[in-house]
Motif scaffolding. Structure first.
Motif, short mmCIF file in Angstrom:
data_model
loop_
_atom_site.label_atom_id
_atom_site.label_comp_id
_atom_site.label_asym_id
_atom_site.label_seq_id
_atom_site.Cartn_x
_atom_site.Cartn_y
_atom_site.Cartn_z
N THR A 112 0.87 -1.02 0.00
CA THR A 112 0.04 0.02 0.09
C THR A 112 0.92 1.21 -0.05
OG1 THR A 112 -1.64 -1.11 1.14
CG2 THR A 112 -1.81 1.23 1.05
N ALA A 113 1.95 1.29 0.99
CA ALA A 113 2.88 2.49 0.95
C ALA A 113 3.55 2.51 -0.49
CB ALA A 113 3.72 2.04 1.92
N ILE A 114 4.06 1.44 -0.98
CA ILE A 114 4.66 1.71 -2.33
C ILE A 114 3.39 2.10 -3.43
CG2 ILE A 114 5.55 0.14 -4.31
CD1 ILE A 114 7.51 0.70 -2.16
N GLY A 115 2.32 1.78 -3.42
CA GLY A 115 1.25 2.02 -4.35
C GLY A 115 1.24 3.65 -4.17
N PHE A 116 1.11 4.32 -2.75
CA PHE A 116 1.06 5.83 -2.82
C PHE A 116 2.30 6.46 -3.17
CE2 PHE A 116 -2.15 4.96 0.58
CZ PHE A 116 -3.27 5.55 -0.12
N TYR A 117 3.43 5.71 -2.94
CA TYR A 117 4.87 6.42 -3.43
C TYR A 117 4.86 6.37 -5.02
CZ TYR A 117 9.53 7.26 -4.27
OH TYR A 117 11.10 7.28 -4.97
N LEU A 118 4.37 5.47 -5.69
CA LEU A 118 4.34 5.51 -7.29
C LEU A 118 3.42 6.33 -7.54
CD1 LEU A 118 4.30 1.70 -8.07
CD2 LEU A 118 6.17 3.16 -8.01
N LEU A 119 2.32 6.64 -6.93
CA LEU A 119 1.34 7.68 -7.35
C LEU A 119 1.97 9.22 -7.19
CD1 LEU A 119 -1.97 6.70 -5.84
CD2 LEU A 119 -1.58 6.59 -8.29
N MET A 177 2.87 4.57 -14.87
CA MET A 177 3.03 4.27 -13.40
C MET A 177 2.03 4.67 -12.46
SD MET A 177 6.39 6.10 -11.54
CE MET A 177 7.44 5.29 -12.46
N ALA A 178 1.29 5.63 -13.09
CA ALA A 178 -0.06 6.13 -12.21
C ALA A 178 -0.91 5.12 -11.98
CB ALA A 178 -0.64 7.17 -12.67
N MET A 179 -1.16 4.20 -13.21
CA MET A 179 -2.16 3.12 -13.28
C MET A 179 -1.96 2.06 -12.33
SD MET A 179 -3.14 3.25 -17.20
CE MET A 179 -4.12 1.70 -17.16
N VAL A 180 -0.29 1.91 -12.27
CA VAL A 180 0.09 0.92 -11.54
C VAL A 180 0.12 1.04 -9.82
CG1 VAL A 180 2.20 -0.32 -10.95
CG2 VAL A 180 1.87 0.08 -13.26
N GLY A 181 0.25 2.51 -9.70
CA GLY A 181 0.26 2.80 -8.44
C GLY A 181 -1.34 2.70 -8.00
N VAL A 182 -2.49 3.21 -8.55
CA VAL A 182 -3.77 2.99 -8.23
C VAL A 182 -4.29 1.73 -8.14
CG1 VAL A 182 -6.01 3.51 -9.32
CG2 VAL A 182 -4.61 5.34 -9.58
N LEU A 183 -3.75 0.67 -9.02
CA LEU A 183 -3.96 -0.53 -8.90
C LEU A 183 -3.40 -1.26 -7.65
CD1 LEU A 183 -5.66 -3.02 -9.92
CD2 LEU A 183 -3.61 -3.74 -11.08
N LEU A 184 -2.45 -1.00 -7.57
CA LEU A 184 -1.70 -1.62 -6.24
C LEU A 184 -2.28 -1.03 -5.08
CD1 LEU A 184 0.73 -3.32 -5.47
CD2 LEU A 184 2.36 -1.62 -5.59
N THR A 185 -2.26 0.26 -4.86
CA THR A 185 -3.08 0.73 -3.62
C THR A 185 -4.46 0.27 -3.47
OG1 THR A 185 -1.73 2.91 -4.03
CG2 THR A 185 -3.43 2.98 -2.58
N ALA A 186 -5.15 0.19 -4.37
CA ALA A 186 -6.48 -0.27 -4.19
C ALA A 186 -6.51 -1.77 -3.60
CB ALA A 186 -7.44 -0.15 -5.31
N THR A 187 -5.78 -2.70 -4.50
CA THR A 187 -5.75 -4.13 -4.10
C THR A 187 -5.15 -4.34 -2.80
OG1 THR A 187 -3.85 -4.51 -5.41
CG2 THR A 187 -5.85 -4.86 -6.66
N SER A 188 -4.30 -3.63 -2.59
CA SER A 188 -3.36 -3.71 -1.21
C SER A 188 -4.38 -3.31 -0.07
CB SER A 188 -2.15 -3.05 -1.50
OG SER A 188 -1.30 -3.55 -2.30
N ILE A 189 -4.97 -2.23 -0.28
CA ILE A 189 -5.94 -1.73 0.72
C ILE A 189 -7.06 -2.95 0.93
CG2 ILE A 189 -7.62 -0.06 1.54
CD1 ILE A 189 -5.77 2.09 0.47
N PHE A 190 -7.62 -3.11 0.14
CA PHE A 190 -8.80 -4.26 0.21
C PHE A 190 -8.20 -5.56 0.80
CE2 PHE A 190 -11.02 -8.00 -1.90
CZ PHE A 190 -12.18 -7.57 -1.21
N SER A 191 -7.03 -5.99 0.35
CA SER A 191 -6.48 -7.35 1.00
C SER A 191 -5.77 -7.21 2.42
CB SER A 191 -5.07 -7.85 0.00
OG SER A 191 -5.49 -8.15 -0.97
#
Length: 260
Positions: A120-127, A240-254
């Motif tokens: 989740t933290a990585i996802g926010f950083y990528l955004l 990169m923004a799309m990767v960040g959004v997807l990673l953040t969303a799926t990680s928060i849900f999981s």
């Protein structure tokens, strides 16, 4: 002699949803370098109630087919860095085989909340990186690769998914170019999934093959060639923004499901 059972209307109705899931998950995975294992493993464990070992085995059997098709497509579109490929694939296989072998003795759910919080933290950083990136951004060669492949392979086998989120996100954080990173991670994933699948077959047999598995294979194979085209045509900043959004969303849900 082995023969396939006759397909009835009930069989077709049962397999269609999994074809759709496989198509959607592989389209995202091929374009963004992650999500197939995460999405499908969540479905098999949470919805179908499969044990983690069976779910991981089933997902990796499917990914053996889909990553082969996706990897070939990325190679054709010249999205693969072969030096990075070799540095990822070998330690990834070692970590994957180790994770598959000891899955029955280690509860992967214990470490899952920590992994999801990290992603989740990585996802926010990528955004943040995507927001600050301009067209003149200079990409760098990654410094930490082999340990990343080892950890990514292990987590992928234990959790039924994770190679893309762990490896792709970390390489992007290190400054690599998104298109070749996604293509290389997808191509190297074939070597990992094939080896992990063999390990699961030797320990569990072929009982992980279900209607769901066949449906996911069909849907994944249909979508695999399209992901490489999308990855090649989308600008690096948007990718990169799309990767960040997807990673953040799926990680928060999981993370929510793991802590609930």
């Amino acid at each position: 002699m082995f023969s396939f059972p006759e397909l009835s209307a009930e069989h077709i109705a049962a397999i269609l949803p999994f074809i759709g899931v496989g198509f959607f998950a592989q389209l995202i995975d091929g374009a963004l370098g992650m999500a197939f294992g995460v999405l499908t493993n969540t479905l098999l464990v949470s919805v179908m109630g499969l044990a983690p070992a069976r779910a991981s085995a089933s997902v990796h059997m499917v990914e053996t087919f889909t990553t082969a098709a996706s990897g070939i497509s990325h190679i054709v579109h010249r999205n693969v860095d072969w030096r990075l490929f070799s540095r990822l694939a070998i330690p990834g296989v070692i970590g994957g085989v180790t994770g598959a072998y000891i899955l029955s003795n280690i509860d992967g759910n214990v470490a899952k909340p920590f992994v999801m919080a990290y992603l989740t933290a990585i996802g926010f950083y990528l955004l943040w990186r995507a927001w600050r990136m301009d067209h003149g951004h200079e990409h760098k060669a990654p410094r930490v690769v082999e340990p990343l492949g080892l950890i990514g392979g292990f987590l992928d086998a234990v959790g039924g998914g994770g190679w893309g989120p762990v490896v792709t996100s970390n390489l992007l954080v290190q400054g690599t170019e998104p298109r070749t990173t996604i293509g290389t991670v997808n191509a190297s994933e074939f070597v990992l999934t094939a080896t992990v699948s063999i390990t699961f077959i030797l320990t569990l047999g072929f009982k992980a093959f279900t209607v769901a598995t066949i449906g996911l294979i069909i849907g994944g194979l249909l979508a695999a060639p399209l992901g490489a085209v999308i990855a090649k045509r989308i600008p690096a900043k948007r990718l990169m923004a799309m990767v960040g959004v997807l990673l953040t969303a799926t990680s928060i849900f999981s993370l929510y499901k793991a802590l609930a």
